[in-house]
Scaffold this motif. Sequence first.
Motif, PDB file in Angstrom:
ATOM      1  N   SER A  84       0.832  -1.210   0.000  1.00  0.00           N
ATOM      2  CA  SER A  84       0.000   0.000   0.000  1.00  0.00           C
ATOM      3  C   SER A  84       0.855   1.243   0.000  1.00  0.00           C
ATOM      4  CB  SER A  84      -0.903   0.035   1.223  1.00  0.00           C
ATOM      5  OG  SER A  84      -1.579  -1.158   1.371  1.00  0.00           O
ATOM      6  N   GLU A  92      -2.458   9.725   4.340  1.00  0.00           N
ATOM      7  CA  GLU A  92      -3.743   9.221   3.867  1.00  0.00           C
ATOM      8  C   GLU A  92      -3.789   7.706   3.915  1.00  0.00           C
ATOM      9  OE1 GLU A  92      -4.705  10.906   0.147  1.00  0.00           O
ATOM     10  OE2 GLU A  92      -6.771  10.195   0.180  1.00  0.00           O
ATOM     11  N   ALA A  93      -2.655   7.093   3.590  1.00  0.00           N
ATOM     12  CA  ALA A  93      -2.606   5.636   3.537  1.00  0.00           C
ATOM     13  C   ALA A  93      -2.830   5.039   4.906  1.00  0.00           C
ATOM     14  CB  ALA A  93      -1.275   5.184   2.970  1.00  0.00           C
ATOM     15  N   GLY A 139      -6.567   5.444   6.436  1.00  0.00           N
ATOM     16  CA  GLY A 139      -7.712   5.034   5.636  1.00  0.00           C
ATOM     17  C   GLY A 139      -8.614   4.031   6.341  1.00  0.00           C
ATOM     18  N   PRO A 140      -9.858   4.387   6.521  1.00  0.00           N
ATOM     19  CA  PRO A 140     -10.777   3.417   7.112  1.00  0.00           C
ATOM     20  C   PRO A 140     -11.251   2.422   6.055  1.00  0.00           C
ATOM     21  CG  PRO A 140     -11.966   5.437   6.640  1.00  0.00           C
ATOM     22  CD  PRO A 140     -10.563   5.650   6.159  1.00  0.00           C
ATOM     23  N   VAL A 141     -11.689   1.288   6.493  1.00  0.00           N
ATOM     24  CA  VAL A 141     -12.158   0.292   5.520  1.00  0.00           C
ATOM     25  C   VAL A 141     -13.627   0.512   5.220  1.00  0.00           C
ATOM     26  CG1 VAL A 141     -12.572  -2.147   5.096  1.00  0.00           C
ATOM     27  CG2 VAL A 141     -10.476  -1.419   6.196  1.00  0.00           C
ATOM     28  N   LEU A 168      -7.487  -5.710  -5.724  1.00  0.00           N
ATOM     29  CA  LEU A 168      -6.795  -4.570  -5.108  1.00  0.00           C
ATOM     30  C   LEU A 168      -6.888  -4.651  -3.591  1.00  0.00           C
ATOM     31  CD1 LEU A 168      -7.764  -1.598  -7.422  1.00  0.00           C
ATOM     32  CD2 LEU A 168      -5.462  -2.170  -6.687  1.00  0.00           C
ATOM     33  N   ARG A 169      -8.094  -4.964  -3.100  1.00  0.00           N
ATOM     34  CA  ARG A 169      -8.308  -5.053  -1.647  1.00  0.00           C
ATOM     35  C   ARG A 169      -7.433  -6.140  -1.050  1.00  0.00           C
ATOM     36  NH1 ARG A 169      -9.001  -1.506   1.620  1.00  0.00           N
ATOM     37  NH2 ARG A 169     -10.920  -0.624   0.774  1.00  0.00           N
ATOM     38  N   VAL A 203      -6.037  -3.320   4.798  1.00  0.00           N
ATOM     39  CA  VAL A 203      -6.910  -2.286   5.364  1.00  0.00           C
ATOM     40  C   VAL A 203      -6.282  -0.893   5.240  1.00  0.00           C
ATOM     41  CG1 VAL A 203      -7.841  -3.924   7.015  1.00  0.00           C
ATOM     42  CG2 VAL A 203      -5.937  -2.478   7.666  1.00  0.00           C
ATOM     43  N   ASN A 204      -5.199  -0.823   4.464  1.00  0.00           N
ATOM     44  CA  ASN A 204      -4.406   0.392   4.521  1.00  0.00           C
ATOM     45  C   ASN A 204      -4.848   1.518   3.599  1.00  0.00           C
ATOM     46  OD1 ASN A 204      -2.221  -0.581   6.402  1.00  0.00           O
ATOM     47  ND2 ASN A 204      -2.114  -2.141   4.805  1.00  0.00           N
ATOM     48  N   ILE A 205      -5.798   1.227   2.716  1.00  0.00           N
ATOM     49  CA  ILE A 205      -6.260   2.276   1.782  1.00  0.00           C
ATOM     50  C   ILE A 205      -7.779   2.346   1.836  1.00  0.00           C
ATOM     51  CG2 ILE A 205      -6.328   2.964  -0.654  1.00  0.00           C
ATOM     52  CD1 ILE A 205      -3.641   1.835  -1.057  1.00  0.00           C
ATOM     53  N   SER A 206      -8.312   3.566   1.783  1.00  0.00           N
ATOM     54  CA  SER A 206      -9.767   3.735   1.942  1.00  0.00           C
ATOM     55  C   SER A 206     -10.503   3.244   0.709  1.00  0.00           C
ATOM     56  CB  SER A 206     -10.088   5.213   2.160  1.00  0.00           C
ATOM     57  OG  SER A 206      -9.770   5.934   0.989  1.00  0.00           O
ATOM     58  N   ASP A 207     -11.818   2.978   0.906  1.00  0.00           N
ATOM     59  CA  ASP A 207     -12.654   2.535  -0.218  1.00  0.00           C
ATOM     60  C   ASP A 207     -12.629   3.540  -1.355  1.00  0.00           C
ATOM     61  OD1 ASP A 207     -15.238   0.866   1.735  1.00  0.00           O
ATOM     62  OD2 ASP A 207     -13.451   0.115   0.715  1.00  0.00           O
ATOM     63  N   GLN A 213     -10.411   5.845  -2.167  1.00  0.00           N
ATOM     64  CA  GLN A 213      -9.154   5.916  -2.908  1.00  0.00           C
ATOM     65  C   GLN A 213      -8.971   4.684  -3.787  1.00  0.00           C
ATOM     66  OE1 GLN A 213      -5.840   6.606  -0.343  1.00  0.00           O
ATOM     67  NE2 GLN A 213      -4.636   7.561  -1.956  1.00  0.00           N
ATOM     68  N   ILE A 246      -8.585   4.387  -7.883  1.00  0.00           N
ATOM     69  CA  ILE A 246      -7.494   3.652  -8.560  1.00  0.00           C
ATOM     70  C   ILE A 246      -8.086   2.681  -9.568  1.00  0.00           C
ATOM     71  CG2 ILE A 246      -5.624   1.999  -8.259  1.00  0.00           C
ATOM     72  CD1 ILE A 246      -5.014   3.219  -5.573  1.00  0.00           C
TER      73      ILE A 246
END
Lengths: 424, 195
Positions: free
Chosen positions: A408, A418-419, A422-424, B139-140, B145-149, B151, B155
């Motif tokens: 990530s 931001e990384a 980030g919430p899920v 991608l997920r 869990v490190n990148i928001s939905d 963002q 991508i």
Amino acid sequence: MEGAWEIAFVLFQVWLSIVVGLIVLPAMFGVSLGFTDIYIKVLVKTLEVKAFLLCLVSFQIHNVLSGIIEKDDDFTMCDAFYFCKKGIENIVEDQVTQRFTSEELASWNLLTRTNNNFRYISVRLTIIWGLGVFIRYCILLPLRITLAVIGLSWLVIGTTLVGLLPSSNAKNWLSDLVHITCYRICARGLSATIRYHNKENRPKKGGICVANHTSPIDIVILANDGCYAMVGQVHGGLMGVIQRSMVRSCPHVWFERSEMKDRHAVAKRLKDHIADKTKLPILIFPEGTCINNTSVMMFKKGSFEIGGTIYPVAIKYDPQFGDAFWNSAKNNMVSYLLRMMTSWAIVCNMWYLPPMTRQDGEDAVQFANRVKSAIAHQGGLVDLSWDGGLKREKVKESFKEEQQKMYSSMIVGLDCHEASEGPV
Amino acid sequence: MGSRASSLLREEDIEEIKKETGFSHSQITRLYSRFHSLDKGENGALSREDFQRIPELAINPLGDRIINAFFPEGEDQANFRGFMRTLAHFRPVEDNEKNKDLTSGEPLNSRTNKLLFAFRLYDLDRDDKISRDELLQVLRMMVGVNISDEQLGSIADRTIQEADTNGDMCISFSEFIKVLEKVDVEQKMSIRFLH
């Protein structure tokens, strides 16, 4: 009928006196009559062993992503290729599962058990192999079993007798004598040839000796050159008898199964033991399980939190003469010992490394890794961070999460803030 | 008690696998030893758990998808033939292909077949299209869990936009090939097999 029994009895007595006279007694006094040396020389010629250079290789395998060099900041569809390739490579060969089976040999050493990939066997080789089987099973095996029985009986009887004495210097000296002589007899019983290096670094009282673990025989190898307080679980049966008699002559640390779960209780007992400078150094195998002697796996930090001086020892077996690794999934203790006693010999090198203590600012895990690297480096073993417990357990999810985090941060680039939030 | 794994594999089988995959004799016996050592149940086939037992594969973010590739539609067991067939995709592409005379079409390790393997990592429902959802799933898996939905969504949208030429908001196999035409697929999707 009577006559046959008498003859058998006489033969047995002759056999026993030869064994005692030529093997047990010299062994007890640390004298070598040279039989084992000649035997090893003959073996070497027969097997045409070439001295191999042990390469010092150090892997850091947690970082699956270490290979992405040309990674740019954005995601592209071919990012999946990298994980895919790594996955397939690991399916073909991985760094961990191979440590829990015996090492493959470069050339056959005339034991059926190591004949996996050597397909063509000539007639001449088959004859030599047959001769080998006869020698190993009909001559060496009975001899070795006799020695083992003598050795263990002597341990039980000797320690019980010494245990009757009141505490004194004489008692300690006698206890050491009994222990060492017994282990020397056992070592003869395995045709063990041990080369010790750097004896000046031998563990001292009040210290902790740590070593890489390949098999229960490690204890015999180590105890041939010094006296240690053993640490382990209380067993029943024959092991229990041995444990109980050993503890009569000098203090060892045996834990009940229930006690093992309480880490503080364990640590306390060990701390108390090493605080007493008259007690023998503790012997611990921090890997917690047997590894196949090609690598050193993660050292559990428990032994490194107690304090005290750590005396690292590196043990490297020569697999050409006999595979010492105990694959507990495949063999139980008895069949393992039989395999040992029907190998050619156990040949190993043992290095005593300079003592180490925990430095300021170093936590137990870092200290453990430092000691592990030193042992791996000396023994020419691969230094792995993987847990030997993976032999039986699944790997922790947190390692996968580490991989995901690393990836990530690569694709999101400089925007770390931001990384990470980030919430899920 | 040693494992005589190579003796369980018959010569005829080895020859057939050789023709189908292009592996050499010694590579096949070596991989059979590996297959056998992974097969803890000793029933001649691998289950998903057998693969999961490899720690480095278990921590691979795409581990599950890679393991899936070894199991044909709806099956839970992978036999040795299937195992070899899947691994064959990763054979390096040599200049003098020994099996150029394969009558059964392209060799398994051709560039197109390597790309098809990768395509199928994304295209879970096998409808020959990578939808936005399927792309998001992969991608997920890779980012955890490190990148928001949001963002991640952007991508995915950007990727589809770059690749999609016929406007159906999905990536077909030919679009996939086109967008990766400059990528050295032969090197990225090949591994070294010892001889």
